[in-house]
Design an enzyme around this catalytic site. Structure first.
Site, PDB file in Angstrom:
ATOM      1  N   LYS A  18       0.824  -1.227   0.000  1.00 44.83           N
ATOM      2  CA  LYS A  18       0.000   0.000   0.000  1.00 44.83           C
ATOM      3  C   LYS A  18       0.856   1.274   0.000  1.00 44.83           C
ATOM      4  O   LYS A  18       0.719   2.130   0.873  1.00 44.83           O
ATOM      5  CB  LYS A  18      -0.947   0.015   1.204  1.00 44.83           C
ATOM      6  CG  LYS A  18      -1.889  -1.174   1.295  1.00 44.83           C
ATOM      7  CD  LYS A  18      -2.791  -1.048   2.531  1.00 44.83           C
ATOM      8  CE  LYS A  18      -3.731  -2.223   2.664  1.00 44.83           C
ATOM      9  NZ  LYS A  18      -3.030  -3.452   3.131  1.00 44.83           N
ATOM     10  N   THR A  62       9.260   9.128  -5.137  1.00 39.92           N
ATOM     11  CA  THR A  62       9.623   8.097  -4.168  1.00 39.92           C
ATOM     12  C   THR A  62       8.908   6.792  -4.481  1.00 39.92           C
ATOM     13  O   THR A  62       9.502   5.709  -4.442  1.00 39.92           O
ATOM     14  CB  THR A  62       9.279   8.559  -2.740  1.00 39.92           C
ATOM     15  OG1 THR A  62      10.056   9.718  -2.428  1.00 39.92           O
ATOM     16  CG2 THR A  62       9.572   7.471  -1.715  1.00 39.92           C
TER      17      THR A  62
END
EC number: 4.1.1.23
Length: 233
Positions: free
Chosen positions: A60, A67
């Site tokens: 998740k 990033t």
């Protein structure tokens, strides 16, 4: 046959190995979540892949786009079959996640990428008061689902209770991966929006994730076969 995804909610590989020994010689679909991955690192994926099991890596991801893209490049190289992000991270983050997987997979097949809409532990009241979302739970899920499709992802994680509405909005091929699945004889535990495998099939899920009903059963193989039967009637 559409196999249920077994949530390997364990801390150690030894526990995983003991559980998977019940299914010797069989190729399963399994979910490696935060607990198992963070306790053992990427090596846990390699060990499970060596046994010819399909892996949904359930981390998740939810961070700034660059990033997440970098993380997905690394995750794609692990050879997993499906990964996910939080749709709340936004369209750009999801697009970057997909790009990262494509780069990491190289000439190979990229993992399926799906997005979490609202967690199955979230009630409408909690969403409205804690997240300050004024829409209904269904409206929120459908909004995130539409955003996910716009970003070029393969589908969403959602409760089976929203699966049919998502199918109507986003199409038959858009994956609707449903956790919170329990056999009728099991308690719901910490999840609120739960259904049985049979009901999930009837109301539109494309994939189901089953944990405790199988992993904590006295006879995991019997429980798995019961789920498989209900799911594929």
């Amino acid at each position: 046959m559409n196999k249920p995804i077994i949530a390997l909610d364990f801390q150690t590989y030894e526990e995983v190995e003991t559980f998977l020994a019940n299914f010797s010689g069989e190729s399963l679909s399994v979910k490696v979540g935060m607990e198992l991955f963070y306790s053992n690192g990427p090596i846990i994926v390699e060990k499970i892949k060596q046994q010819n099991h399909a892996i949904f890596l359930d981390l998740k991801l939810h961070d700034i786009p660059n990033t997440v893209k970098s993380a997905m490049i690394s995750l794609a190289k692990l050879g997993v079959d499906m990964v996910n992000v939080h749709a709340a991270g936004g369209k750009k983050m999801m697009e970057f996640a997909r790009e990262g997987l494509e780069i990491g997979a190289g000439s190979g097949k990229r993992p399926k990428l799906i997005a979490v809409t609202q967690l199955t532990s979230t009630s409408e009241a909690a969403m409205q008061t804690e997240q300050i979302v004024k829409a209904s739970l269904l409206e929120s899920v459908l909004h995130y689902s539409d955003l996910t499709k716009q970003a070029g992802l393969d589908g969403v994680v959602c409760s089976a209770l929203e699966a049919e509405e998502i199918r109507l909005q986003n199409g038959e091929d858009f994956l609707r991966v449903t956790p919170g699945i329990r056999l009728l004889s099991d308690a719901a535990n910490d999840q609120i929006r739960v259904v049985t495998p049979e009901k999930a099939r009837v109301i539109g899920s494309t994939n189901i994730v089953v944990g405790r009903s199988i992993t904590r059963a006295n006879d995991p193989v019997k429980a798995y076969n019961q789920v498989l039967k209900e799911w594929n009637v």
